[in-house]
Structure formats: structure tokens, C-alpha cells
Design a protein around this motif. Structure first.
Motif, mmCIF file in Angstrom:
data_model
loop_
_atom_site.group_PDB
_atom_site.id
_atom_site.type_symbol
_atom_site.label_atom_id
_atom_site.label_comp_id
_atom_site.label_asym_id
_atom_site.label_seq_id
_atom_site.Cartn_x
_atom_site.Cartn_y
_atom_site.Cartn_z
ATOM 1 N N THR A 134 2.711 34.587 -5.796
ATOM 2 C CA THR A 134 3.869 34.130 -5.647
ATOM 3 C C THR A 134 4.487 33.915 -4.241
ATOM 4 O O THR A 134 5.274 33.103 -3.742
ATOM 5 C CB THR A 134 4.813 34.725 -6.752
ATOM 6 N N ASP A 135 4.039 35.240 -3.497
ATOM 7 C CA ASP A 135 4.780 35.169 -2.165
ATOM 8 C C ASP A 135 3.576 34.793 -1.271
ATOM 9 O O ASP A 135 2.421 34.935 -1.432
ATOM 10 C CB ASP A 135 5.063 36.450 -1.851
ATOM 11 N N CYS A 136 3.864 34.153 -0.063
ATOM 12 C CA CYS A 136 2.969 34.199 0.992
ATOM 13 C C CYS A 136 2.620 35.529 1.624
ATOM 14 O O CYS A 136 1.578 35.836 1.924
ATOM 15 C CB CYS A 136 3.467 33.125 2.122
ATOM 16 N N VAL A 137 3.723 36.240 1.951
ATOM 17 C CA VAL A 137 3.567 37.685 2.242
ATOM 18 C C VAL A 137 4.458 38.548 1.383
ATOM 19 O O VAL A 137 5.886 38.194 1.281
ATOM 20 C CB VAL A 137 3.867 37.703 3.801
ATOM 21 N N THR A 138 3.952 39.606 0.839
ATOM 22 C CA THR A 138 4.595 40.317 0.100
ATOM 23 C C THR A 138 4.815 41.825 0.811
ATOM 24 O O THR A 138 3.903 42.084 1.441
ATOM 25 C CB THR A 138 4.039 41.121 -1.204
ATOM 26 N N LEU A 139 6.073 42.203 1.444
ATOM 27 C CA LEU A 139 6.164 43.253 2.213
ATOM 28 C C LEU A 139 6.882 44.391 1.265
ATOM 29 O O LEU A 139 7.658 44.506 0.543
ATOM 30 C CB LEU A 139 7.600 42.836 3.129
ATOM 31 N N ASP A 140 5.814 45.520 1.400
ATOM 32 C CA ASP A 140 5.837 46.533 0.761
ATOM 33 C C ASP A 140 5.768 47.993 1.320
ATOM 34 O O ASP A 140 5.541 48.983 0.622
ATOM 35 C CB ASP A 140 5.143 46.400 -0.874
ATOM 36 N N GLU A 141 5.615 48.052 2.509
ATOM 37 C CA GLU A 141 5.462 49.052 3.247
ATOM 38 C C GLU A 141 6.985 49.689 3.803
ATOM 39 O O GLU A 141 7.837 49.185 3.587
ATOM 40 C CB GLU A 141 4.666 48.939 4.724
ATOM 41 N N GLN A 142 7.150 50.996 4.281
ATOM 42 C CA GLN A 142 8.210 51.732 4.751
ATOM 43 C C GLN A 142 8.288 51.557 6.455
ATOM 44 O O GLN A 142 7.240 51.436 6.978
ATOM 45 C CB GLN A 142 8.098 53.051 4.183
ATOM 46 N N ASN A 143 9.368 51.488 6.724
ATOM 47 C CA ASN A 143 9.926 51.516 8.160
ATOM 48 C C ASN A 143 8.949 50.329 9.042
ATOM 49 O O ASN A 143 8.538 50.534 9.995
ATOM 50 C CB ASN A 143 9.495 52.789 8.678
ATOM 51 N N LEU A 144 9.150 48.978 8.328
ATOM 52 C CA LEU A 144 8.312 48.106 9.184
ATOM 53 C C LEU A 144 9.277 46.820 9.781
ATOM 54 O O LEU A 144 10.185 46.529 8.966
ATOM 55 C CB LEU A 144 7.364 47.253 7.954
ATOM 56 N N SER A 145 8.890 46.527 10.621
ATOM 57 C CA SER A 145 9.525 45.343 11.129
ATOM 58 C C SER A 145 8.732 44.194 11.699
ATOM 59 O O SER A 145 7.783 44.538 12.299
ATOM 60 C CB SER A 145 10.517 45.777 12.750
ATOM 61 N N ILE A 159 2.038 25.476 1.492
ATOM 62 C CA ILE A 159 1.760 25.784 0.029
ATOM 63 C C ILE A 159 2.802 26.066 -0.958
ATOM 64 O O ILE A 159 4.038 26.785 -0.585
ATOM 65 C CB ILE A 159 0.718 26.987 0.102
ATOM 66 N N ALA A 160 2.751 25.705 -2.110
ATOM 67 C CA ALA A 160 3.729 26.299 -3.134
ATOM 68 C C ALA A 160 4.009 27.302 -3.552
ATOM 69 O O ALA A 160 2.865 28.264 -3.732
ATOM 70 C CB ALA A 160 3.624 25.490 -4.490
ATOM 71 N N CYS A 161 5.194 28.113 -3.270
ATOM 72 C CA CYS A 161 5.288 29.608 -3.273
ATOM 73 C C CYS A 161 6.675 29.652 -3.829
ATOM 74 O O CYS A 161 7.704 28.758 -3.741
ATOM 75 C CB CYS A 161 4.767 30.051 -2.132
ATOM 76 N N THR A 162 6.891 30.957 -4.352
ATOM 77 C CA THR A 162 8.252 31.348 -4.498
ATOM 78 C C THR A 162 8.974 31.891 -3.271
ATOM 79 O O THR A 162 10.052 31.234 -3.168
ATOM 80 C CB THR A 162 8.243 32.448 -5.850
ATOM 81 N N ASN A 163 8.272 32.908 -2.615
ATOM 82 C CA ASN A 163 9.113 33.254 -1.347
ATOM 83 C C ASN A 163 7.937 33.121 -0.239
ATOM 84 O O ASN A 163 6.870 33.641 -0.333
ATOM 85 C CB ASN A 163 9.503 34.768 -1.642
#
Length: 387
Positions: A134-145, A159-163
């Protein structure tokens, strides 16, 4: 074996000298080379402007931070440094950088900064989906910029995506800065993405999100959709967010109604929406401050449905059908306990966006305790409704 002062430098010595880098002009030149380097040999790739080190085998190669030889059982691995510059991993304009960001995040398990360099060759692309589909990029780490090298680094979705960016439940301290996210690659003719950024609805209330100097346009729903997250938004501007039913917002801040988790301690400064269905939504929040936020060419500028304490300082609305709605007469749960407005300007309140009948109200105060200090109007419709 190292080369010492005064010793003639032969090709064989340079290849085996671990104290000196061996240079290749391009990634392709390294991959095609038949030179067998010793493990630990430093390789410099001029087109990446990056240093790598030789490792044995080719099984972990991804052409980003690990590049395999095509003729030998050896690879080179990127020399880790901060910030992690995606240009050193092969990011250039016109290619899909979503998998590169995903690979970079996988490497930064303890956090860090991902730097997206200036666009060379046009906008960067998001053309593939993460493992959730659903996502192009799912961010799931800590302290990430994730930070653009300068303001307005453009990423187009193809591409068709939710986020474009989805923030998974349980993330901690995520920052996105200096990016311009476009849900289309053809000026809105074909819109692929529903949201630029969305936090998952069951995100932890202990999570923290920073969005700074971030813009976006052309989305099939709300542009920035934040659920149950403490957040700071600075200079976040969204445009052309519409769902076809007049229900989308440029920016939405929502709490979790089922588990009764509010969004808390959110500050928006110099944020707003342009030519969206609606401007800014706040629905179930504890402490929210809006500083110098402005919405233009929207149906409702500010829709504040549930909030314990909300402060608006020097905010504005221009060419909207209604400046602001507070609470809801039909729902006793939709209340604004403490509302303080310190200066709001209103210009040309008229429904410019749709063919419907414009509202004749600037503000609706429903189940709301409010203090209003300073309102400036120009070319507007009729005044207040207080309930």
C-alpha cells in the motif's frame, strides 16, 4: 601488502595495497573489471562520489550499498557514514528511489539521517511499493530523518498507492524535511497517490513526528493525514487534495476514536492548504496551536471538531465558503472545550471552488467555549452563527 615510500608503484602493488584506494570512473566499469581485489581493499567510484570496500561473494548485492562484480565472486560494500547520502547509492532524477530509501532505512536500524541530494535529471520517482503493498515507503524505524539537500526536493509518484510515505504503528521520532511530494507525474492528469504522508490509525500516542519545509500537490484524499501522534509542522503547504466528494483536507490531525487516544501537543506554524476540498481538520486532539496558518480556495478553511484546548494565532482564510467550523450541533461528543483566537484575517469569503450554494456564515461555534481577540474582514458574506 602496502606500498612504501620510494618503492616503485606497479599495478599489482596498487591492487593489493590496502592503504590506497583503487579508482573507477563508473559503477559499470567496476562491475566489468576482471581484477580480483583482496578483501578490505578500498574502491572509489567517481560517478557515485563514494568509497566502497571489497567483500567476498555476491549474494547480498543490491546495486545500492552493495555492488557485485559481474565476472568475479566479489562485491564492494558502501563505507558507512552520516548522513547517508542517497546519491552515493545511485539516486538520480528520473529513477525510482523508493527501494533505495527502503534499503537505507533497513541499514539504519539505530536511526540516523538519510540525505536526498539535489535533483539531477528531473524529479525523483516513487514507482514501486513496499512489502505491505500500500505504501511506496513504510517508515518503521526509530530516530530517523529524511532530509532534502535544499528546499523543495521533488518526488513524483507513478504507481497507485495509499501513501507515498506511510508511518507504521510504533515508530518513534520521524522527521521529513525539504521535500515536495507530488501524487502525480503529469501535473494532476493522472493522480496515483491517496496521501503524501499518513500515520497508521493505531499509531502509538508516544510517537513523535516532525514535518518541516514540506510541500505537496495532487492527491486523491487528504494530503497529510496524522493519527494519534504528537507532531510539529513547520511550513507545510498542500494543494489540490480532493476525493471527489468534497471530503478531503490539505492537512488533517485526528485522534483514535475507538480506543480514545487523542493527538496531543501538536503545533502547526505557517501551514496551510490551497485549492483543496477543505483546509485543516482537527478531530480529537488535546493541545493544538495553529500559528500563522492560512487556507485558500477551500470550502471550509478550518474544521475543528473535537479539541480540549486549541489556540489560533494570526491565522487566515481567503476565497473560502466558510472560514471555520467549531464543534457540531448534531453530535454531543464533538466539542471544543477551550478555544482562543488571537487574530484572524478573512478575505473574499465566497465559494469559488464548487458550484454549490455558498454558506452565509463566516464561523459556526457549536458546543464551544471561545475567546476571540481581533478579526479583520474584507469582502465577506454575513457574520457569525453561535450555538
Amino acid at each position: 601488502e602496502n606500498v612504501f615510500e620510494g618503492q616503485p608503484v606497479t599495478e599489482a602493488l596498487l591492487i593489493n595495497d590496502l592503504s590506497q584506494a583503487y579508482d573507477f570512473t563508473t559503477v559499470a566499469a567496476y562491475k566489468a573489471s576482471a581484477i580480483a581485489f583482496p578483501a578490505g581493499k578500498r574502491i572509489y567510484l567517481a560517478d557515485r562520489k563514494a568509497s566502497f570496500v571489497v567483500i567476498s561473494g555476491t549474494g547480498t548485492a543490491n546495486n545500492y550499498n552493495v555492488i557485485a562484480s559481474t565476472g568475479l565472486s566479489q562485491s564492494i560494500s558502501w563505507v558507512h557514514k552520516q548522513p547517508l547520502n542517497l546519491g552515493e547509492w545511485g539516486a538520480v532524477g528520473g529513477i525510482d528511489i523508493a527501494p533505495i530509501i527502503r534499503a537505507a532505512q533497513d541499514l539504519l536500524t539505530k536511526g540516523g539521517q538519510i540525505l536526498i541530494p539535489q535533483n539531477v535529471g528531473g524529479s525523483y520517482l516513487f514507482s514501486s511499493l513496499d512489502t505491505n503493498g500500500t505504501d511506496c515507503v513504510t517508515l518503521d524505524e526509530q530516530n530517523l530523518s529524511i532530509v532534502g539537500e535544499s528546499y523543495g526536493i521533488e518526488i513524483d509518484c507513478t504507481i497507485a498507492c495509499t501513501n507515498m510515505f506511510g508511518l507504521k504503528a510504533g515508530f518513534l521520532d520521524i522527521e521529513l524535511t525539504n521535500l515536495f511530494l507530488r501524487g502525480s507525474d503529469d501535473a494532476g492528469v493522472t493522480v496515483y497517490a491517496d496521501h503524501a504522508i499518513q500515520t497508521f490509525e493505531d499509531s502509538s500516542e508516544t510517537s513523535r513526528l516532525w514535518l518541516r519545509r514540506l510541500g505537496g500537490e495532487y492527491f486523491n484524499s487528504t494530503g497529510i493525514d496524522i493519527w494519534t501522534v504528537d507532531s510539529t509542522l513547520e511550513q507545510v503547504k498542500m494543494s489540490h487534495c480532493t476525493d471527489g466528494a468534497n471530503g478531503a483536507y490539505g492537512i488533517a490531525l485526528r485522534g483514535q476514536l475507538v480506543s480514545n487516544i487523542p493527538s496531543t501537543a501538536t503545533v502547526m506554524t505557517d501551514c496551510g492548504s490551497f485549492n483543496c476540498d477543505n483546509g485543516i481538520l482537527v478531530d480529537k486532539a488535546t493541545y493544538v496551536t495553529l500559528n500563522s496558518c492560512n487556507n485558500e480556495k477551500c470550502e471550509i478553511g478550518f474544521n475543528i471538531q473535537r479539541a480540549d484546548t486549541l489556540v489560533m494565532n494570526a491565522c487566515g482564510a481567503e476565497e473560502v465558503a466558510k472560514v471555520a467550523n467549531f464543534g457540531d450541533t448534531a453530535d454531543s461528543n464533538k466539542t471544543v472545550s477551550n478555544l482562543i483566537i488571537n487574530g484572524i484575517y478573512i478575505f473574499d469569503v465566497v465559494n469559488r471552488k464548487s458550484t454549490g450554494t455558498p454558506s452565509d456564515r463566516l464561523f459556526s461555534f457549536n458546543r464551544t467555549m471561545a475567546v476571540v481577540n481581533g478579526i479583520e474582514m474584507s469582502v465577506s458574506q454575513r457574520g457569525f452563527v453561535n450555538k
